[in-house]
Design a protein around this motif. Structure first.
Motif, PDB file in Angstrom:
ATOM      1  N   LEU A 213      49.333  41.635  39.891  1.00 37.25           N
ATOM      2  CA  LEU A 213      48.121  41.935  40.643  1.00 37.25           C
ATOM      3  C   LEU A 213      46.880  41.976  39.765  1.00 37.25           C
ATOM      4  O   LEU A 213      45.791  42.285  40.262  1.00 37.25           O
ATOM      5  CB  LEU A 213      48.280  43.267  41.383  1.00 37.25           C
ATOM      6  CG  LEU A 213      49.424  43.324  42.396  1.00 37.25           C
ATOM      7  CD1 LEU A 213      49.431  44.671  43.114  1.00 37.25           C
ATOM      8  CD2 LEU A 213      49.312  42.201  43.409  1.00 37.25           C
ATOM      9  N   HIS A 214      47.003  41.666  38.495  1.00 37.70           N
ATOM     10  CA  HIS A 214      45.852  41.576  37.600  1.00 37.70           C
ATOM     11  C   HIS A 214      45.490  40.138  37.294  1.00 37.70           C
ATOM     12  O   HIS A 214      44.726  39.867  36.361  1.00 37.70           O
ATOM     13  CB  HIS A 214      46.119  42.359  36.310  1.00 37.70           C
ATOM     14  CG  HIS A 214      46.199  43.842  36.520  1.00 37.70           C
ATOM     15  ND1 HIS A 214      46.686  44.717  35.570  1.00 37.70           N
ATOM     16  CD2 HIS A 214      45.856  44.608  37.586  1.00 37.70           C
ATOM     17  CE1 HIS A 214      46.636  45.949  36.045  1.00 37.70           C
ATOM     18  NE2 HIS A 214      46.145  45.907  37.269  1.00 37.70           N
ATOM     19  N   THR A 215      46.044  39.192  38.046  1.00 45.07           N
ATOM     20  CA  THR A 215      45.689  37.783  37.934  1.00 45.07           C
ATOM     21  C   THR A 215      44.996  37.346  39.215  1.00 45.07           C
ATOM     22  O   THR A 215      45.151  37.971  40.276  1.00 45.07           O
ATOM     23  CB  THR A 215      46.932  36.910  37.713  1.00 45.07           C
ATOM     24  OG1 THR A 215      47.781  36.990  38.883  1.00 45.07           O
ATOM     25  CG2 THR A 215      47.722  37.391  36.493  1.00 45.07           C
ATOM     26  N   ILE A 219      45.937  38.714  42.950  1.00 46.34           N
ATOM     27  CA  ILE A 219      44.955  39.406  43.782  1.00 46.34           C
ATOM     28  C   ILE A 219      44.804  38.688  45.129  1.00 46.34           C
ATOM     29  O   ILE A 219      44.757  39.319  46.184  1.00 46.34           O
ATOM     30  CB  ILE A 219      43.595  39.498  43.062  1.00 46.34           C
ATOM     31  CG1 ILE A 219      43.726  40.340  41.778  1.00 46.34           C
ATOM     32  CG2 ILE A 219      42.535  40.109  43.969  1.00 46.34           C
ATOM     33  CD1 ILE A 219      42.489  40.320  40.903  1.00 46.34           C
ATOM     34  N   ALA A 220      44.736  37.348  45.096  1.00 43.78           N
ATOM     35  CA  ALA A 220      44.601  36.578  46.334  1.00 43.78           C
ATOM     36  C   ALA A 220      45.810  36.779  47.247  1.00 43.78           C
ATOM     37  O   ALA A 220      45.666  36.920  48.471  1.00 43.78           O
ATOM     38  CB  ALA A 220      44.418  35.098  46.003  1.00 43.78           C
ATOM     39  N   ALA A 221      47.010  36.792  46.661  1.00 42.80           N
ATOM     40  CA  ALA A 221      48.216  37.007  47.462  1.00 42.80           C
ATOM     41  C   ALA A 221      48.216  38.396  48.092  1.00 42.80           C
ATOM     42  O   ALA A 221      48.594  38.567  49.256  1.00 42.80           O
ATOM     43  CB  ALA A 221      49.461  36.820  46.588  1.00 42.80           C
ATOM     44  N   PHE A 222      47.770  39.396  47.324  1.00 42.01           N
ATOM     45  CA  PHE A 222      47.691  40.765  47.860  1.00 42.01           C
ATOM     46  C   PHE A 222      46.706  40.830  49.019  1.00 42.01           C
ATOM     47  O   PHE A 222      46.992  41.439  50.063  1.00 42.01           O
ATOM     48  CB  PHE A 222      47.274  41.733  46.753  1.00 42.01           C
ATOM     49  CG  PHE A 222      46.974  43.117  47.256  1.00 42.01           C
ATOM     50  CD1 PHE A 222      47.998  44.022  47.507  1.00 42.01           C
ATOM     51  CD2 PHE A 222      45.661  43.515  47.497  1.00 42.01           C
ATOM     52  CE1 PHE A 222      47.724  45.294  47.988  1.00 42.01           C
ATOM     53  CE2 PHE A 222      45.377  44.783  47.975  1.00 42.01           C
ATOM     54  CZ  PHE A 222      46.411  45.673  48.223  1.00 42.01           C
ATOM     55  N   THR A 290      38.377  35.981  43.863  1.00 43.56           N
ATOM     56  CA  THR A 290      39.599  36.370  43.150  1.00 43.56           C
ATOM     57  C   THR A 290      39.789  35.582  41.857  1.00 43.56           C
ATOM     58  O   THR A 290      40.288  36.120  40.868  1.00 43.56           O
ATOM     59  CB  THR A 290      40.819  36.185  44.059  1.00 43.56           C
ATOM     60  OG1 THR A 290      40.881  34.825  44.524  1.00 43.56           O
ATOM     61  CG2 THR A 290      40.735  37.106  45.267  1.00 43.56           C
ATOM     62  N   THR A 291      39.392  34.318  41.857  1.00 47.73           N
ATOM     63  CA  THR A 291      39.532  33.508  40.636  1.00 47.73           C
ATOM     64  C   THR A 291      38.647  34.056  39.526  1.00 47.73           C
ATOM     65  O   THR A 291      39.065  34.175  38.371  1.00 47.73           O
ATOM     66  CB  THR A 291      39.174  32.050  40.929  1.00 47.73           C
ATOM     67  OG1 THR A 291      40.048  31.534  41.949  1.00 47.73           O
ATOM     68  CG2 THR A 291      39.325  31.194  39.670  1.00 47.73           C
ATOM     69  N   ALA A 292      37.393  34.404  39.879  1.00 43.10           N
ATOM     70  CA  ALA A 292      36.462  34.930  38.882  1.00 43.10           C
ATOM     71  C   ALA A 292      36.921  36.283  38.357  1.00 43.10           C
ATOM     72  O   ALA A 292      36.841  36.549  37.141  1.00 43.10           O
ATOM     73  CB  ALA A 292      35.065  35.044  39.487  1.00 43.10           C
ATOM     74  N   ILE A 293      37.399  37.162  39.235  1.00 43.94           N
ATOM     75  CA  ILE A 293      37.867  38.478  38.790  1.00 43.94           C
ATOM     76  C   ILE A 293      39.109  38.319  37.910  1.00 43.94           C
ATOM     77  O   ILE A 293      39.268  39.018  36.902  1.00 43.94           O
ATOM     78  CB  ILE A 293      38.171  39.381  39.999  1.00 43.94           C
ATOM     79  CG1 ILE A 293      36.888  39.656  40.810  1.00 43.94           C
ATOM     80  CG2 ILE A 293      38.789  40.697  39.539  1.00 43.94           C
ATOM     81  CD1 ILE A 293      35.784  40.322  40.024  1.00 43.94           C
ATOM     82  N   GLY A 294      40.007  37.400  38.262  1.00 50.53           N
ATOM     83  CA  GLY A 294      41.172  37.150  37.416  1.00 50.53           C
ATOM     84  C   GLY A 294      40.774  36.668  36.037  1.00 50.53           C
ATOM     85  O   GLY A 294      41.368  37.068  35.022  1.00 50.53           O
ATOM     86  N   ALA A 295      39.751  35.800  35.966  1.00 58.64           N
ATOM     87  CA  ALA A 295      39.269  35.313  34.670  1.00 58.64           C
ATOM     88  C   ALA A 295      38.637  36.439  33.861  1.00 58.64           C
ATOM     89  O   ALA A 295      38.820  36.521  32.628  1.00 58.64           O
ATOM     90  CB  ALA A 295      38.268  34.183  34.883  1.00 58.64           C
ATOM     91  N   ALA A 351      31.488  39.013  43.163  1.00 62.21           N
ATOM     92  CA  ALA A 351      31.444  37.583  42.833  1.00 62.21           C
ATOM     93  C   ALA A 351      31.868  37.306  41.402  1.00 62.21           C
ATOM     94  O   ALA A 351      31.978  36.141  40.998  1.00 62.21           O
ATOM     95  CB  ALA A 351      30.040  37.041  43.077  1.00 62.21           C
ATOM     96  N   GLY A 352      32.084  38.364  40.610  1.00 62.97           N
ATOM     97  CA  GLY A 352      32.540  38.175  39.237  1.00 62.97           C
ATOM     98  C   GLY A 352      31.447  38.173  38.198  1.00 62.97           C
ATOM     99  O   GLY A 352      31.677  37.759  37.051  1.00 62.97           O
TER     100      GLY A 352
END
Length: 362
Positions: A213-215, A219-222, A290-295, A351-352
């Protein structure tokens, strides 16, 4: 005693498996892709999406997607493996043990966690399981539930080997005599050695893990499972740990009530509802990149100067005063720490965009 009450059975008829949250997510993903490809008009897409959200059985979901062509964009969220419903070889009137009732309650808890049952179903069926006197009564309570691959099995009588041992012994004696005679007249050829470099070790089993859940992917799946469970992406408080989450949100349909939920593969309510202000700020998870937060989470491991650090948790605050210019606004905060209790954090917009960095100063 009736094995199943009319209230507890919900809309699922006998012989129809209940739908999990993840089944509803996958059905809606197919509808999304079909709409993008022009298979569905806007009104029909909206109607089917609402029906998929409310579906109680796999049959209801299948009717919503059965006339659609396969689409490339409908991968959805990978469903955990399930196993077929087992049938006990005991007669249905056989008396149940405490361990049989406990196993049934475990299946019901799993059904609540993955969205097959609601709170009322779970309470009613658990009460019936505690009162059940026969294996048939217990089996009826879970006959329409999907079972995870590691779900407890049903009671089975011990196998008897008394009649088989004599036959096995005779066959073994005959085989020994045959082998002895054959070896006396035939010299076996030498067994060739295995070619060098061939690994003859044990093949490791494939283990399906809960997404981290830290990727960005996790996060998107959750979020997808969250929307399937609650019908929206609004939350009062949310904290993501690597493989579980804790959150507080409005009780569906009751804007003045709040409850705490625990997630680990499924959602389970952990507290009785409490009073909630109707104007309480909420975090719209639909606005999170979610992509930006994962990055950012991956970057935080180096940017926060925490030696051998790991991400401990990610929080979603709907009304943080640490936003730019001190105006309360939604903030995503990523925490990094290590075993020496050293730590740091960074704040970002949904938005990251990083708004604040607090690295460890050693």
């Amino acid at each position: 005693m009736s094995a199943r009450s009319s209230d507890a059975s919900g809309s699922a008829s006998a012989g129809r498996l209940r739908a999990r949250d993840i089944d509803r997510v996958n059905a809606r993903a197919r509808l999304d892709a079909a709409y993008e490809e022009g298979q569905l008009g806007a009104d029909e897409y909206e109607q089917r999406s609402q029906r998929a959200q409310a579906a109680q059985t796999l049959e209801q979901l299948a009717r919503l997607t059965g006339d659609l062509q396969p689409t490339k964009g409908a991968a959805g969220v990978t469903a955990p493996p399930t196993k077929p419903v087992e049938t006990s070889r005991y007669p249905t009137r056989t008396r149940a043990r405490d361990s049989d009732r406990a196993a049934t309650c475990l299946l019901l808890d799993a059904g609540l966690a993955d969205g097959q049952l609601n709170e009322a179903d779970d309470r009613a069926l658990t009460e019936l399981a505690g009162e059940a006197r026969t294996l048939g009564e217990l089996a009826d309570l879970t006959s329409d539930l999907q079972r995870s691959a590691n779900a407890p099995g049903v009671a089975q009588p011990p196998r008897s080997y008394r009649g088989k041992l004599f036959g096995v012994g005779v066959l073994a004696a005959c085989a020994a005599l045959f082998i002895a005679g054959f070896a006396a007249v035939n010299r076996p050829a030498p067994i060739p050695a295995a070619p060098p470099g061939v690994n003859l070790g044990v093949v490791e089993p494939v283990v399906v893990k809960i997404p981290n859940l830290h990727t960005g992917e996790g996060i998107a799946a959750f979020f997808a499972l969250y929307k399937a469970k609650f019908g929206d992406l609004s939350v009062d408080e949310l904290t993501l740990y690597p493989d579980y989450a804790i959150l507080k949100r409005m009780v569906p349909g009751q804007s003045n009530r709040q409850a705490e939920y625990y997630y680990q593969g499924g959602f389970k309510q952990r507290s009785t509802p409490t009073t909630r202000k109707s104007d309480a700020p909420v975090f719209d998870l639909g606005g999170v990149d979610t992509t930006a937060i994962g990055a950012l989470a991956a970057r935080a491991l180096t940017d926060l100067n925490v030696a051998q650090g790991t991400i401990s948790h990610i929080s979603f605050d709907p009304d943080s005063t640490s936003s730019p210019r001190g105006v309360p606004a939604p903030i995503v905060r990523i925490y990094v720490s290590n075993k020496a209790t050293e730590g740091g954090f960074l704040d970002a917009t949904p938005a990251g965009v990083v708004t604040r960095t607090s690295p460890f100063k050693g």
